[in-house]
Design an enzyme around this catalytic site. Sequence first.
Site, PDB file in Angstrom:
ATOM      1  CB  SER A  66       0.022  -4.095  -4.439  1.00 31.37           C
ATOM      2  OG  SER A  66      -0.170  -4.475  -3.096  1.00 31.37           O
ATOM      3  CE  LYS A  69      -1.057  -8.484  -3.501  1.00 24.68           C
ATOM      4  NZ  LYS A  69      -0.622  -7.241  -2.850  1.00 24.68           N
ATOM      5  CB  SER A 131      -4.641  -5.747  -4.188  1.00 26.34           C
ATOM      6  OG  SER A 131      -3.252  -5.544  -4.115  1.00 26.34           O
TER       7      SER A 131
END
Length: 403
Positions: A66, A69, A131
């Site tokens: 993640s 991101k 997230s």
Amino acid sequence: MRQFQIARFAAVIGLAWGGLALASVGAQGVQAQGFQTTAPTAILIDAESHAVLFEKNADELTAPASMAKVMTAEIVFNEIKSGRLSFDSEFMISENAWRKGGAGSGGSSMFAKVHTPVRLEDLLRGLIVQSGNDAAIAIAEGIAGTEDNFARMMNERAKQIGLAKSTFRNATGYGHPEQKVTVRDLAKLAIHIIETYPDLYKIFGEREFTWNKIRQQNRNPLLAMEIGADGLKTGNIEEAGYGLIGSAVQNDQRLVVVVNGLKTAKDRAAEARKLLDWGFRAFESQQLFAAGQVVGEAQVFGGNMRSLPLVSKRPVRVLVPRGEGERVTARIVYAGPLKAPIQKGAEVARLQVYRADMQALEMPLYANEDVQKGTLSQRALDGFVEFSTGWVRRAFTSLVERI
């Protein structure tokens, strides 16, 4: 007194070292840095000077999870700064975004409802604070039509901001065999966002976000540690382990840390904090050159002057261990001799600064004067000198690279 020198001989002969890469610090080098970490890959950087305080396998490719991101957020920030999007822009939550990133997907989600429009401001908080994979996919589809198209935008933008080795294949960080990054690139990305979008960066420091009546805490463990942390992002997938991009400020000094490959979330938080604590405690700033001060010279070919003064647009500072006489050296790197004409303010070289055997800083150097084309006789003389001394530069290459 600490030793500092510019390898002027290397600068004068102008060897084409622009593509020279410094190898990752090995076990012996890591120990020499005065700190050890269990993180398989890690880096700690001073945000103002971009000086590297610690690195371990910093150029090794690994899955970002993640942490990808953060690159997704950079695309959005750039679109907002350019005026193409605003917080009030609305993107639809497609069935694809809902199925792949929603509540039923098993991953992190902002729990947006399928086939509903959501303001970009809310999607950003869903992406950064929670997230949310649904938020990431909705953003990608809203900006580029498909997530594949958005990934191409991510890679183009990554090249523009200097992420030399990283490749992105989706907006979420879901595992993909070709989606690989380095912790050095992630640190560069974090510093770029902090410097370029100071107001939008503040979203990374928000502790919680509520959407669809579901309140979620920011997943970054550093924010709750009272160490001055205000960003950025965690990540975890099976192939990569636990990773974190973090930043903290103490006494007006900002450090950026990236770790990846840890076995547990607890280990991730502990190692990131240990690196930050050590960096704030163990180093002091030393200014080598003031902004605009002449750092060195570059040889010029075919101009009305034979050498060109080089300056940095910002102060050249390096963090050095407190109370230690660590050797600090530097060299000017450029492909040369530089060819006239050259405009004042043009970026023409790089300054590389080393602490012991580790590159601590690299920054651009700029022409401090205009260089016009020389007269016919000047150019003829330069041509003769270049022809007669070219073999000297080649002969001395191996010697200079050891300076």
